[in-house]
Design an enzyme around this catalytic site. Structure first.
Site, PDB file in Angstrom:
ATOM      1  N   GLU A 196      45.380   2.573 -17.646  1.00 23.57           N
ATOM      2  CA  GLU A 196      44.234   2.990 -18.435  1.00 23.57           C
ATOM      3  C   GLU A 196      42.949   2.489 -17.783  1.00 23.57           C
ATOM      4  O   GLU A 196      42.559   1.335 -17.981  1.00 23.57           O
ATOM      5  CB  GLU A 196      44.327   2.423 -19.852  1.00 23.57           C
ATOM      6  CG  GLU A 196      45.571   2.855 -20.604  1.00 23.57           C
ATOM      7  CD  GLU A 196      45.374   2.774 -22.109  1.00 23.57           C
ATOM      8  OE1 GLU A 196      45.500   3.798 -22.764  1.00 23.57           O
ATOM      9  OE2 GLU A 196      45.059   1.684 -22.600  1.00 23.57           O
ATOM     10  N   HIS A 246      46.448  -4.437 -23.607  1.00 17.35           N
ATOM     11  CA  HIS A 246      45.444  -3.367 -23.678  1.00 17.35           C
ATOM     12  C   HIS A 246      44.092  -3.930 -23.227  1.00 17.35           C
ATOM     13  O   HIS A 246      43.761  -5.081 -23.524  1.00 17.35           O
ATOM     14  CB  HIS A 246      45.362  -2.824 -25.101  1.00 17.35           C
ATOM     15  CG  HIS A 246      44.545  -1.574 -25.172  1.00 17.35           C
ATOM     16  ND1 HIS A 246      43.172  -1.607 -25.183  1.00 17.35           N
ATOM     17  CD2 HIS A 246      44.897  -0.264 -25.168  1.00 17.35           C
ATOM     18  CE1 HIS A 246      42.720  -0.357 -25.199  1.00 17.35           C
ATOM     19  NE2 HIS A 246      43.749   0.479 -25.189  1.00 17.35           N
ATOM     20  N   LYS A 277      44.849   1.911 -32.772  1.00 15.29           N
ATOM     21  CA  LYS A 277      43.836   0.844 -32.750  1.00 15.29           C
ATOM     22  C   LYS A 277      43.527   0.388 -34.185  1.00 15.29           C
ATOM     23  O   LYS A 277      44.426   0.379 -35.024  1.00 15.29           O
ATOM     24  CB  LYS A 277      42.583   1.310 -32.003  1.00 15.29           C
ATOM     25  CG  LYS A 277      42.940   1.840 -30.598  1.00 15.29           C
ATOM     26  CD  LYS A 277      41.771   2.070 -29.724  1.00 15.29           C
ATOM     27  CE  LYS A 277      42.268   2.602 -28.375  1.00 15.29           C
ATOM     28  NZ  LYS A 277      41.193   2.774 -27.416  1.00 15.29           N
ATOM     29  N   GLU A 316      41.223  -3.616 -24.337  1.00 20.80           N
ATOM     30  CA  GLU A 316      40.383  -4.145 -25.417  1.00 20.80           C
ATOM     31  C   GLU A 316      40.806  -5.571 -25.771  1.00 20.80           C
ATOM     32  O   GLU A 316      39.978  -6.402 -26.140  1.00 20.80           O
ATOM     33  CB  GLU A 316      40.457  -3.215 -26.642  1.00 20.80           C
ATOM     34  CG  GLU A 316      39.666  -1.940 -26.390  1.00 20.80           C
ATOM     35  CD  GLU A 316      40.211  -0.709 -27.092  1.00 20.80           C
ATOM     36  OE1 GLU A 316      40.995  -0.840 -28.032  1.00 20.80           O
ATOM     37  OE2 GLU A 316      39.821   0.402 -26.665  1.00 20.80           O
ATOM     38  N   SER A 354      40.908   8.859 -22.751  1.00 17.74           N
ATOM     39  CA  SER A 354      40.386  10.188 -23.096  1.00 17.74           C
ATOM     40  C   SER A 354      41.353  11.320 -22.761  1.00 17.74           C
ATOM     41  O   SER A 354      40.936  12.403 -22.363  1.00 17.74           O
ATOM     42  CB  SER A 354      39.020  10.422 -22.432  1.00 17.74           C
ATOM     43  OG  SER A 354      38.102   9.446 -22.867  1.00 17.74           O
ATOM     44  N   GLY A 359      37.993   6.004 -24.515  1.00 16.94           N
ATOM     45  CA  GLY A 359      37.078   6.313 -25.616  1.00 16.94           C
ATOM     46  C   GLY A 359      35.725   6.829 -25.162  1.00 16.94           C
ATOM     47  O   GLY A 359      34.791   6.925 -25.956  1.00 16.94           O
TER      48      GLY A 359
HETATM   49  P1  PGA Z   1      41.353   6.960 -25.841  1.00 13.98           P
HETATM   50  O1  PGA Z   1      42.092   5.541 -25.832  1.00 13.98           O
HETATM   51  O2  PGA Z   1      42.433   8.013 -25.738  1.00 13.98           O
HETATM   52  O3  PGA Z   1      40.623   7.012 -27.150  1.00 13.98           O
HETATM   53  O4  PGA Z   1      40.434   6.990 -24.662  1.00 13.98           O
HETATM   54  C1  PGA Z   1      43.232   5.312 -25.061  1.00 13.98           C
HETATM   55  C2  PGA Z   1      43.692   3.880 -25.229  1.00 13.98           C
HETATM   56  O5  PGA Z   1      42.848   2.978 -25.253  1.00 13.98           O
HETATM   57  O6  PGA Z   1      44.900   3.605 -25.329  1.00 13.98           O
END
Ligand code: PGA
Length: 251
Positions: A168, A96, A11, A98, A214, A174
């Site tokens: 995901e 993704h 990220k 995000e 996570s 996160g």
């Molecule tokens: P994370 O993120 O392991 O920090 O939860 C995974 C991702 O967004 O690819």
């Protein structure tokens, strides 16, 4: 043959020197991994050339976190697929959550980006996943099925050999809240069925489907033990080489 993959999505973290140091540590520690597990790191754009250099001579693959939806030209601030291949990227993450949530990434854009990436010889890690409201409304299968079809159904079985799916759940990213192995497995199996419906069982069986959200050394083993979970897309835990490698040894 289905491949097992552990990919680190850095990220917007690390400076270039920090990223190079992390990549070097990952490359060095990756030597102890079994040959059937592919490791990938996905640093920010600014790091790619230096990290490619740091990974030379190792089996660790390099990925971008995104690419432009145009080939080249007047698109200030964007990075094209050819720029990515020119610095040694083999993969790009696309879609993704995000990017879908904060940067208006639509399925239409993802089709275009996937097309450009595959044409340039980049492999694609396509992310899908429901948010908390959708999960609580019982719509997770529906959402993930729609996201998967919206992109993959525009491509051929041949193209799909160069595509990896990452499931995901947005509520697990996160947050420290991992999906249980059973929750992840049922969605992974659903994605494989969606692929099989259009491209046949063989293509679906060969597809690598990663879990992300996570994922850490303490839960990777249980997740990876599921028949349809072929590895992980790792955020936070990919920023520590030891944790990242520990996850990769959890198969
Ligand atoms: P994370 O993120 O392991 O920090 O939860 C995974 C991702 O967004 O690819």
């Amino acid at each position: 043959m289905r491949k097992y993959i552990v990919a680190g999505n850095w990220k917007m973290n690390t400076t270039v020197p920090e990223g190079v140091a992390l990549a070097k540590e990952v490359a060095q520690k990756a030597h102890s991994l079994p040959a059937n597990v592919e490791l990938i790191v996905a640093p920010p754009f600014t790091h790619l050339a230096c990290v490619a250099d740091a990974l030379k001579g190792s089996a660790v693959a390099l990925s971008a976190q995104n690419c432009a939806d145009h080939e080249k030209g007047a698109y200030t601030g964007e990075v094209s697929v050819k720029m990515l291949t020119s610095v040694g990227c083999q993969y790009t993450i696309l879609g993704h959550s995000e990017r879908r949530q904060y940067y208006g990434e639509t399925d239409e854009k993802l089709v275009e980006k996937t097309r450009l990436a595959l044409e340039a010889g980049l492999k694609v890690i396509l992310c899908v996943g429901e948010n908390l409201d959708e999960r609580e409304a019982g719509k997770h299968f529906e959402v993930v099925t729609a996201q998967t079809k919206a992109v993959l159904y525009n491509f051929t079985a041949e193209d799909l050999m160069h595509v990896v799916i990452a499931y995901e759940p947005v509520w697990a990213i996160g947050t420290g809240k991992t999906a249980t192995a059973a929750q992840a497995e049922e969605i992974h199996a659903c994605i494989r069925t969606v692929v099989a419906e259009k491209f046949g069982k063989e293509v679906a069986d060969d597809m690598t489907i990663l879990y992300g959200g996570s994922c850490k050394p303490s839960n990777a083993k249980e997740l990876f033990a599921e028949p349809d979970i072929d590895g992980g897309l790792i955020g936070g835990a990919a920023l520590k080489a030891d944790d990242f490698i520990a996850i990769a040894t959890s198969f």
